[in-house]
Write a protein that holds these residues in place. Sequence first.
Motif, PDB file in Angstrom:
ATOM      1  N   UNK A 142      65.381  93.236  95.405  1.00 13.48           N
ATOM      2  CA  UNK A 142      66.462  92.952  94.448  1.00 13.48           C
ATOM      3  C   UNK A 142      66.992  91.525  94.547  1.00 13.48           C
ATOM      4  N   UNK A 143      66.678  90.837  95.651  1.00 11.86           N
ATOM      5  CA  UNK A 143      67.290  89.512  95.876  1.00 11.86           C
ATOM      6  C   UNK A 143      66.958  88.579  94.711  1.00 11.86           C
ATOM      7  N   UNK A 144      67.960  87.976  94.092  1.00 10.61           N
ATOM      8  CA  UNK A 144      67.679  87.115  92.932  1.00 10.61           C
ATOM      9  C   UNK A 144      67.000  85.810  93.340  1.00 10.61           C
ATOM     10  N   UNK A 145      66.276  85.248  92.395  1.00  5.84           N
ATOM     11  CA  UNK A 145      65.595  83.970  92.633  1.00  5.84           C
ATOM     12  C   UNK A 145      66.610  82.833  92.810  1.00  5.84           C
ATOM     13  N   UNK A 146      67.638  82.857  91.959  1.00  9.97           N
ATOM     14  CA  UNK A 146      68.599  81.742  91.958  1.00  9.97           C
ATOM     15  C   UNK A 146      69.872  82.096  92.708  1.00  9.97           C
ATOM     16  N   UNK A 147      70.887  81.283  92.491  1.00 11.62           N
ATOM     17  CA  UNK A 147      72.169  81.460  93.167  1.00 11.62           C
ATOM     18  C   UNK A 147      72.937  82.641  92.566  1.00 11.62           C
ATOM     19  N   UNK A 148      73.900  83.120  93.282  1.00 15.39           N
ATOM     20  CA  UNK A 148      74.799  84.158  92.780  1.00 15.39           C
ATOM     21  C   UNK A 148      76.117  84.007  93.545  1.00 15.39           C
ATOM     22  N   UNK A 149      77.101  84.810  93.163  1.00 13.25           N
ATOM     23  CA  UNK A 149      78.391  84.701  93.860  1.00 13.25           C
ATOM     24  C   UNK A 149      78.338  85.455  95.186  1.00 13.25           C
ATOM     25  N   UNK A 406      79.203  78.915  92.265  1.00 13.00           N
ATOM     26  CA  UNK A 406      77.793  79.277  92.016  1.00 13.00           C
ATOM     27  C   UNK A 406      77.100  78.088  91.339  1.00 13.00           C
ATOM     28  N   UNK A 407      75.914  77.745  91.838  1.00  5.65           N
ATOM     29  CA  UNK A 407      75.172  76.599  91.300  1.00  5.65           C
ATOM     30  C   UNK A 407      75.487  75.299  92.038  1.00  5.65           C
ATOM     31  N   UNK A 408      76.317  75.381  93.099  1.00  6.06           N
ATOM     32  CA  UNK A 408      76.741  74.177  93.827  1.00  6.06           C
ATOM     33  C   UNK A 408      75.529  73.366  94.333  1.00  6.06           C
ATOM     34  N   UNK A 409      74.548  74.038  94.902  1.00  2.00           N
ATOM     35  CA  UNK A 409      73.431  73.283  95.494  1.00  2.00           C
ATOM     36  C   UNK A 409      72.659  72.512  94.430  1.00  2.00           C
ATOM     37  N   UNK A 410      72.489  73.147  93.278  1.00  2.00           N
ATOM     38  CA  UNK A 410      71.776  72.460  92.183  1.00  2.00           C
ATOM     39  C   UNK A 410      72.593  71.257  91.707  1.00  2.00           C
ATOM     40  N   UNK A 411      73.922  71.465  91.576  1.00  7.23           N
ATOM     41  CA  UNK A 411      74.765  70.343  91.136  1.00  7.23           C
ATOM     42  C   UNK A 411      74.711  69.205  92.157  1.00  7.23           C
ATOM     43  N   UNK A 412      74.729  69.572  93.440  1.00  2.00           N
ATOM     44  CA  UNK A 412      74.712  68.539  94.484  1.00  2.00           C
ATOM     45  C   UNK A 412      73.367  67.818  94.512  1.00  2.00           C
ATOM     46  N   UNK A 413      72.293  68.546  94.192  1.00  5.24           N
ATOM     47  CA  UNK A 413      70.975  67.885  94.167  1.00  5.24           C
ATOM     48  C   UNK A 413      70.965  66.844  93.049  1.00  5.24           C
ATOM     49  N   UNK A 414      71.513  67.203  91.888  1.00  2.23           N
ATOM     50  CA  UNK A 414      71.569  66.234  90.778  1.00  2.23           C
ATOM     51  C   UNK A 414      72.485  65.058  91.139  1.00  2.23           C
TER      52      UNK A 414
END
Length: 453
Positions: A142-149, A406-414
């Motif tokens: 069940x673990x999602x591919x992307x981020x979640x809360x 949620x999505x912090x790592x992606x935002x930080x990568x950008x």
Amino acid sequence: MKRIAIVGGGLAGVAAAYFLARAKAEVEVVLYEASGRLGGIVETVREGGFVVECGPDGWVTEKPWALELARELGLGEDVIWSLDEGRKTYVRLDGRLEAMPDGMRMMVPGDMEAVERSELFSEGAKQAFREEIGRAEELKAMAPEGDESVGAFVERHFGREVLEKVAGPLLSGVFGGDVGKLSVRAVMPAFVAMEREFGSLILALKAKTRGEKRPIFTSLKGGVGMLVERMVAEIPAGWVRLGEEVKQVEKVPCGWVLGSSSGTEHFDAVLMAAPVDVARRLLEPVDRRAAQLMEMEASSAVVVGFCFADGFDLPPGFGFLVPQGQGSLLLACTFTDQKFAGRVPAGARQVRAFFGAKAGERLLACGNDEIASVARLELGRMLGRLPEPVLTVVRRWPRSLPQYAVGHLERMAELNGRVKALEGIWLLGNGYRGVGLPDLIRDAQAAVGEIVR
Ligand SMILES: Cc1cc2nc3c(=O)[nH]c(=O)nc-3n(C[C@H](O)[C@H](O)[C@H](O)COP(=O)(O)OP(=O)(O)OC[C@H]3O[C@@H](n4cnc5c(N)ncnc54)[C@H](O)[C@@H]3O)c2cc1C
């Protein structure tokens, strides 16, 4: 000679200055600090034999960078560990304090028998713990591919009650966060990795902590402030400009120009270690998209340390947490002298009240006496009437706990990509890659490594 500006003299900025001094490179450094003191949220008050922490009171032992720094600074003899043999944390529930079961690593039990004995959890929550082990394969799938809360993650494993009673209050004390918005990948990466490998977090914890006896927290005899004081002693005094706020940052063809109350100056590199809100405002004219990526919610903290000359009874353990909806303004309370040794003179006591979220926000506007009265009243409701303190320390830390949504790592990568492209600027501090002292030290060291290389 290369000229380097450091904006902000909290732990991140001071660590950057220290690592630059230690590198003995041919550099000229200006450390701008808007206030009249260095350390930012790190502040230790020492008075009458009491050691009162106004912000952080230690750091998590499993991240090595703060301990390494302390030893390098000659503070090896001053390192102390949390008194884990007496470690117990309570949760306020319907007006009483219920102990969390022994062996919990955040919301994950290390000892199922202790969970069975616990009065904190309902039969439904205990059943959810029992079943989590058997659901290992299902949870892995069940673990999602992307981020979640964090909320979605914890609820998937253990259900709503465990989220509300344990994960929520624990995390809002650290990240000021709403578990429905906090990014699990940014805030609890170790648990995400455990889920990926084992499915069940209970099984993973068992496998990973076999035989481990490390104390959870590390600190210093004279308080965390010692770290800052020792680093400052190694920084050339001429580098530090107290009471000088940076108001403007401009990118020019061969570097950066900073404007402060004392005029403008040119630098080859900038270490931006001001709080993320300030850094965002300063960078807005330089790169609007970068500034957008730095927009984040943050909550405010208010801390009240009470020192008592004479001992009185407290439940054994480190303190308690208050989940939302339990009718108290408090977020947490630390039984300071039971968490670390040496915080009080013989026979004395110290407790620390911590307000966050909405109550923290509201209390910011109140005077010290009013804040102290609210804190004493709230503590008294839980611990019985407290004696008159001999020392009370109140600190307000507005918007000091950035929320990694949620999505912090992606935002930080950008953000990282954009900042790299600007050349000659580094973002340090608690808005980006971790809020704990060890994270900030690791990042400051890495940035300085890149500059002097
Ligand atoms: C109540 C509380 C308890 C905590 N407990 C722990 C703990 O136990 N363990 C742990 O690891 N972490 C803890 N944390 C987190 C940790 O303390 C912080 O993440 C860390 O101290 C932040 O350091 P910093 O240097 O990034 O920012 P800050 O300490 O905020 O420093 C930023 C500095 O920049 C200065 N500044 C602002 N604007 C300007 C400007 N324009 N020009 C020049 N200077 C400027 C400010 O005056 C300030 O000194 C806690 C945080 C809080 C609020």
